[in-house]
Design a protein around this motif. Structure first.
Motif, PDB file in Angstrom:
ATOM      1  N   ASP A  96      22.084  32.534  36.089  1.00  0.00           N
ATOM      2  CA  ASP A  96      21.874  32.334  37.531  1.00  0.00           C
ATOM      3  C   ASP A  96      21.126  33.516  38.145  1.00  0.00           C
ATOM      4  O   ASP A  96      20.235  33.337  38.986  1.00  0.00           O
ATOM      5  N   ALA A  97      21.483  34.723  37.706  1.00  0.00           N
ATOM      6  CA  ALA A  97      20.793  35.918  38.222  1.00  0.00           C
ATOM      7  C   ALA A  97      19.328  35.911  37.797  1.00  0.00           C
ATOM      8  O   ALA A  97      18.435  36.205  38.603  1.00  0.00           O
ATOM      9  N   PHE A  98      19.057  35.558  36.540  1.00  0.00           N
ATOM     10  CA  PHE A  98      17.677  35.496  36.064  1.00  0.00           C
ATOM     11  C   PHE A  98      16.879  34.428  36.808  1.00  0.00           C
ATOM     12  O   PHE A  98      15.710  34.631  37.130  1.00  0.00           O
ATOM     13  N   GLN A  99      17.503  33.306  37.097  1.00  0.00           N
ATOM     14  CA  GLN A  99      16.822  32.247  37.840  1.00  0.00           C
ATOM     15  C   GLN A  99      16.532  32.709  39.268  1.00  0.00           C
ATOM     16  O   GLN A  99      15.440  32.509  39.778  1.00  0.00           O
ATOM     17  N   ALA A 100      17.486  33.375  39.901  1.00  0.00           N
ATOM     18  CA  ALA A 100      17.294  33.874  41.266  1.00  0.00           C
ATOM     19  C   ALA A 100      16.182  34.914  41.333  1.00  0.00           C
ATOM     20  O   ALA A 100      15.466  35.010  42.342  1.00  0.00           O
ATOM     21  N   LEU A 101      16.009  35.680  40.259  1.00  0.00           N
ATOM     22  CA  LEU A 101      14.960  36.705  40.209  1.00  0.00           C
ATOM     23  C   LEU A 101      13.604  36.137  39.782  1.00  0.00           C
ATOM     24  O   LEU A 101      12.607  36.846  39.777  1.00  0.00           O
ATOM     25  N   ARG A 107      17.369  26.273  36.887  1.00  0.00           N
ATOM     26  CA  ARG A 107      18.768  26.574  36.576  1.00  0.00           C
ATOM     27  C   ARG A 107      19.124  26.059  35.189  1.00  0.00           C
ATOM     28  O   ARG A 107      18.765  24.943  34.813  1.00  0.00           O
ATOM     29  N   ILE A 108      19.807  26.886  34.454  1.00  0.00           N
ATOM     30  CA  ILE A 108      20.324  26.518  33.138  1.00  0.00           C
ATOM     31  C   ILE A 108      21.813  26.280  33.280  1.00  0.00           C
ATOM     32  O   ILE A 108      22.514  27.051  33.936  1.00  0.00           O
ATOM     33  N   HIS A 109      22.311  25.213  32.678  1.00  0.00           N
ATOM     34  CA  HIS A 109      23.743  24.926  32.661  1.00  0.00           C
ATOM     35  C   HIS A 109      24.255  25.318  31.272  1.00  0.00           C
ATOM     36  O   HIS A 109      24.145  24.538  30.320  1.00  0.00           O
ATOM     37  N   VAL A 110      24.780  26.521  31.164  1.00  0.00           N
ATOM     38  CA  VAL A 110      25.163  27.083  29.874  1.00  0.00           C
ATOM     39  C   VAL A 110      26.130  26.178  29.123  1.00  0.00           C
ATOM     40  O   VAL A 110      25.978  25.964  27.917  1.00  0.00           O
TER      41      VAL A 110
END
Length: 121
Positions: A96-101, A107-110
């Motif tokens: 989520d942090a990587f997507q926000a940056l 979004r990845i759903h782990v």
């Protein structure tokens, strides 16, 4: 003059390593993945029980003196187990942090990409 900024005793730096396989391969060859995990489990147990020998092997392979390897392996946790809910939550937070940056585009759903074979773990 050098000073320590952080070391591995800081629990905020706790991390885990993961083994990955392509979804198609995992779906078509679950027995192969199970066999690989069994071998990795044996290697992990051996490593935890033979830390000095492991340090010598690492020193020879890397050309780095055995002392830092011995120190690192003395405090290392050698374990292999299934991906837990805590792992999934940690990786989801990171994704989520990587997507926000903007590092990853969507979004990845782990939870959706964790592979679990019947009878493994």
């Amino acid at each position: 003059m050098a000073r320590v900024v952080a070391d591995t005793t800081d629990k905020r730096l706790t991390s885990a390593s993961y083994y990955m396989a392509g979804r198609d391969f995992a779906t078509r060859h679950p027995a192969v993945l199970a066999a690989v995990l069994d071998e990795l489990r044996l290697l992990t147990v051996w490593s935890g029980q033979h830390r000095d020998e492991l340090a010598a092997i690492a020193a020879e392979a890397t050309g780095i003196d055995v002392k830092p390897w011995s120190a690192a392996f003395a405090r290392a946790e050698f374990s292999l187990g299934p991906v837990t809910e805590a792992h999934i939550a940690q990786q989801q937070q990171l994704a989520d942090a990587f997507q926000a940056l903007g590092i990853i585009p969507r979004r990845i759903h782990v939870r959706e990409i964790v592979w679990r074979a019947p009878g493994v773990f």
